[in-house]
Design a protein around this motif. Structure first.
Motif, PDB file in Angstrom:
ATOM      1  N   GLU A 234      -5.091  18.306 -33.908  1.00 10.20           N
ATOM      2  CA  GLU A 234      -6.487  18.308 -34.515  1.00 10.20           C
ATOM      3  C   GLU A 234      -7.903  18.679 -33.612  1.00 10.20           C
ATOM      4  O   GLU A 234      -8.622  19.294 -33.800  1.00 10.20           O
ATOM      5  CB  GLU A 234      -6.895  16.922 -35.067  1.00 10.20           C
ATOM      6  CG  GLU A 234      -5.939  16.260 -36.015  1.00 10.20           C
ATOM      7  CD  GLU A 234      -6.376  16.585 -37.359  1.00 10.20           C
ATOM      8  OE1 GLU A 234      -7.502  17.308 -37.393  1.00 10.20           O
ATOM      9  OE2 GLU A 234      -5.682  16.546 -38.386  1.00 10.20           O
TER      10      GLU A 234
ATOM     11  N   GLN B 253      -0.062  15.218 -33.367  1.00 10.43           N
ATOM     12  CA  GLN B 253      -0.892  15.537 -34.404  1.00 10.43           C
ATOM     13  C   GLN B 253      -2.469  15.501 -34.228  1.00 10.43           C
ATOM     14  O   GLN B 253      -3.316  16.238 -34.396  1.00 10.43           O
ATOM     15  CB  GLN B 253      -0.584  14.827 -35.854  1.00 10.43           C
ATOM     16  CG  GLN B 253      -1.536  15.171 -37.184  1.00 10.43           C
ATOM     17  CD  GLN B 253      -1.439  16.581 -37.107  1.00 10.43           C
ATOM     18  OE1 GLN B 253      -0.211  17.368 -37.222  1.00 10.43           O
ATOM     19  NE2 GLN B 253      -2.552  17.348 -37.910  1.00 10.43           N
TER      20      GLN B 253
ATOM     21  N   GLU C 225       5.015  11.684 -32.848  1.00  7.22           N
ATOM     22  CA  GLU C 225       4.259  12.857 -33.713  1.00  7.22           C
ATOM     23  C   GLU C 225       2.680  12.263 -33.966  1.00  7.22           C
ATOM     24  O   GLU C 225       2.021  13.368 -34.411  1.00  7.22           O
ATOM     25  CB  GLU C 225       5.125  12.747 -35.002  1.00  7.22           C
ATOM     26  CG  GLU C 225       5.232  11.682 -35.838  1.00  7.22           C
ATOM     27  CD  GLU C 225       6.030  10.475 -35.483  1.00  7.22           C
ATOM     28  OE1 GLU C 225       5.965   9.549 -36.148  1.00  7.22           O
ATOM     29  OE2 GLU C 225       6.471  10.494 -34.338  1.00  7.22           O
TER      30      GLU C 225
END
Length: 797
Positions: free
Chosen positions: A388, A384, A380
């Motif tokens: 971004e 993430q 995860e």
């Protein structure tokens, strides 16, 4: 502005689907006209010389004109897997390479890989770095493969000059910002490891000293240096200090990574605060009441945070950032910079994602730790981080985002490469076994990165299949303690590696072009062009003048620098030369204590005289030893050439006193290091040298006790400390000082090819004490002696 025109802008020139660069068609296997046979890789680059071919240049100057490709064919799974295996085998060869340095040994593997790529049914235009990879919704094994191939072709210089490598890499970076990173990491393709290597070779943050070694490195450096990161320029406060710390490799980055990875929802627009117990911030900016400190820091771009006391708040610059400070508490303000999209109005732009991305990826990497399982992997965090940068790409524009990702100082590509190395190791059937902490601890202690460790484990597995140990040794390991079992392990590993030709490491004197130590030696060298032999020639007059002109300077020089000044440029036996330099520094004061010297003599070239004794010798002479040989009767005959300055070049045979050529009683100092192993009658030669000294004169002598045979043209003897004493005494000389540095570890390591970079200065220079019942050290690498002729030195006129 991109250095090449877009494909669409040229489509009308040659018509859709046409190729106006005929060599490009040949390179990519597109047969638009009658084409020559398939061209080997060596055609595109003259390997080992650093020269690119005209075809390689043409591919950059004129691009293929083809319609857009709708999809990437992926039916040839076996062919793709073969290319993947070839890439994974080749990539470790480049882990320590300097920018765009290719060697002849690369050619067979690179040619085979290039041939397999050309045999794929992939449209040739897709191999061009600036052409987007077509994918809609699903990223496949072949997409990762195509991206890997494109990166590697840029590394090889096949799809463009090294001068354009930064721009080509930025175009590929734009592709990967949008791609699914977890799928790439799980594909087995070394995409991020290739990016990390290219970033080290062709980015604004590449190693400039390493780039200067080759013309292609210099071209890449000149081009990459022009790239500017708008995100980095817009950073302030703690983020800017953290970025600089990451780039310099200063300290523990864990808290910075966690701060960005686990940041709270943004406060004060794009900023947030974190609290760090037992940490401090450096760089005092001013004192305020505690209630005003935070607001005041938020208003200052240079403020990284606040250090609180009972009633006051100290604004801090953040240099250094988050140092250990028991009992203190640092409040750090992190801000993500906003950059405007080029050419837009109304404030359109995006938040720069590189600090949080590196924080997320670094946290994921650190949580994996030194274990041997995937238990602690946090996908995860990677997802993430991916989100971004993909969001930034969508808002800022893919091309501009790729250039920002390539030019930022945040170590995005390095961390991605390390994460891929770690995951490759943990998912490898050899590297991930056994599930114990011993191998990870050993890997860490020995300094192997994941890529090198996996290569090692595979080599050990292969070598173990071919091990040729005696049957008696294979029946049972006979050891009783941890230390004895560790020693037995080393002994058997030693035998196994020798039987598989993995040892010795290298020749003690001659290194080959593939040696991983070569880049380090090249970087430490004073030479600028390794193809120019003339650079090894010294300007002796300039050196002597410099020493004499600066003889009264009182500037402090470190011991290490003083030794390095006495070590010849690019000499392979640097361990021996460091010991010699140290000995000269130890005895120099004693040699010069009795005043100026008239004539001083050194073998072959006046290197040591010029650097250590130029201020003390009136004339510095040179001697060339000429050993007789049946094929050339003139060898060994004495001779001399006197120069207008008064310096004399002698030659002759010191084993025959009447053929020595140097007048008796004329020398105050003779430097004769590492000569006597090549002399067949050393007792006669030592007596000849003694006769040429004036009373009170010195001989600085050295010879090896352990070294491989090295005929020059012959190699006769090795010397113990007592052997050196006996030679001197027989010649009527006093032994003023003996120095016998080294031990069994140094000797065995050097003989096996462990050169100077493997050893600390203390290990090289340490002289062991004699053990009980011995009167000299047992394993000195070399023996050094300062010898003196009895009597007083005459006054020089």
């Amino acid at each position: 502005m991109d250095p090449v025109p877009s494909l669409q802008s040229n489509r009308g020139v040659g018509g859709a689907g046409r190729c106006i660069c005929l060599p490009c068609c040949y390179v990519h296997g597109v047969q638009r006209a009658k084409s020559p046979p398939a061209t080997p890789l060596s055609t595109f680059r003259t390997w080992g010389t650093g020269q690119s071919s005209p075809w390689g240049h043409a591919m950059w100057a004129v691009w293929l004109l083809v319609p857009a490709v709708a999809a990437l064919p992926c039916e040839e799974r076996q062919a793709w897997q073969q290319i993947q295996q070839q890439l994974r085998q080749m990539l470790p060869r480049y882990s320590g390479r300097l920018s765009f340095v290719h060697i002849q040994e690369d050619v067979p593997m690179a040619t085979a890989l290039h041939k397999n790529v050309m045999n794929l049914s992939v449209p040739p235009v897709l191999l061009q770095p600036q052409v987007p990879i077509p994918w809609e919704g699903e990223w496949s094994f072949c997409h990762s493969g195509l991206l890997s191939v494109k990166l590697f072709l840029v590394m090889l210089g096949i799809t463009g000059k090294s001068a354009h490598a930064a721009d080509l890499s930025a175009a590929l970076a734009a592709e990967v910002l949008k791609a699914p990173w977890l799928e790439i990491l799980g594909s087995g393709w070394p995409v991020f490891r290739l990016f990390a290597t290219l970033h080290r070779w062709a980015s604004p943050h590449m190693d400039p000293k390493g780039a200067e070694i080759s013309p292609h490195g210099r071209a890449a450096l000149a081009s990459a240096s022009a790239m500017v990161s708008h995100c980095d320029a817009a950073e302030a406060g703690a983020a800017r200090q953290a970025r600089r710390g990451f780039a310099a490799g200063d300290g523990d980055t864990a808290e910075v990574e966690e701060a960005f990875a686990l940041r709270e929802k943004k406060m004060e627009k794009d900023c947030f605060w974190t609290v760090h117990v037992n940490r401090s911030l450096g760089g005092h900016l001013g004192e305020l009441e505690a209630s005003q400190a935070f607001a005041s820091c938020a208003a200052r771009p240079d403020c990284a945070g606040v250090m609180l006391s009972s009633s006051a708040g100290s604004l801090r610059l953040g240099e250094p950032l988050l140092e250990s400070a028991p009992g203190l508490e640092a409040h750090v303000r992190w801000c993500l910079p906003w950059v405007a999209t080029e050419g837009t109005e109304g404030g359109a732009g995006a938040l720069c994602p590189f600090a949080p991305t590196v924080g997320l990826l670094g946290t994921a990497l650190r949580r994996l730790g030194n274990g041997r399982t995937m238990e602690k992997f946090a996908p995860e965090l990677v997802a993430q981080a991916n989100l971004e940068v993909s969001t930034f790409s969508a808002q800022f524009g893919a091309g501009a985002a790729g250039r920002e990702a390539w030019s930022t100082q945040w170590p995005l590509w390095k961390v991605l490469g390390q994460l891929q190395q770690r995951l490759d190791l943990l998912t490898d059937p050899i590297g991930a076994s056994p599930g114990t902490t011993v191998l990870p601890a050993l890997q860490h202690a020995l300094g192997f990165d994941d890529e090198a460790w996996l290569v090692l484990l595979r080599e050990l597995e292969e070598s173990s299949k071919q091990a040729k140990l005696p049957t008696s040794l294979r029946e049972r390991v006979k050891c009783m303690s941890g230390s004895s079992c560790a020693a037995e392990f080393f002994a058997r590993l030693h035998l196994m590696l020798y039987s598989s030709d993995s040892l010795p490491l290298r020749d003690q004197i001659f290194m080959n072009n593939e040696d991983p130590l070569l880049p380090e030696l090249m970087l430490n060298s004073k030479r600028k062009d390794f193809n120019d032999v003339k650079e090894l020639e010294y300007d002796w007059k300039a050196i002597v003048d410099d020493v004499r002109n600066n003889r009264h300077e009182t500037g402090e020089t470190s011991r290490i620098d003083a030794m390095k000044a006495l070590m010849p440029i690019d000499h392979p036996l640097q361990v021996d030369r460091m010991q010699l330099a140290n000995f000269i520094l130890e005895v120099k004061d004693e040699i010069v204590a009795s005043g100026p010297m008239t004539r001083c003599l050194e073998w072959d070239q006046p290197f040591l005289l010029a650097h250590a004794f130029a201020a003390h010798c009136r004339w510095m002479d040179v001697y060339s030893y000429s050993e007789p040989h049946p094929s050339e009767p003139r060898l060994g005959l004495p001779g001399r050439q006197e120069f207008p300055s008064g310096t004399i070049h002698y030659w002759g045979d010191m084993e025959v006193p009447e053929n020595f050529g140097v007048d008796p009683g004329t020398m105050d100092l003779i430097l004769c290091p590492f000569v006597f192993e090549h002399v067949s009658r050393p007792w006669v030669a030592m007596r000849t040298l003694a006769d040429s000294l004036r009373p009170g004169g010195f001989i600085l002598w050295a010879a090896p006790m352990f070294q491989r045979y090295h005929g020059s043209p012959h190699d006769y003897y090795r010397y113990t400390p007592n052997g050196a004493k006996a030679l001197a005494t027989h010649a009527g000389l006093e032994v003023v000082r003996l120095y016998s540095p080294g031990d069994l570890s140094l000797v065995s390591g050097v003989l096996m090819g462990m050169l100077l970079p493997y050893w600390s200065v203390d290990q090289v220079l340490h002289e062991s004490d004699p053990v009980e019942r011995d009167d000299a050290p047992r394993h000195p690498l070399n023996v050094f002696a300062l010898l003196r002729k009895p009597g007083s030195r005459p006054v020089s006129h």
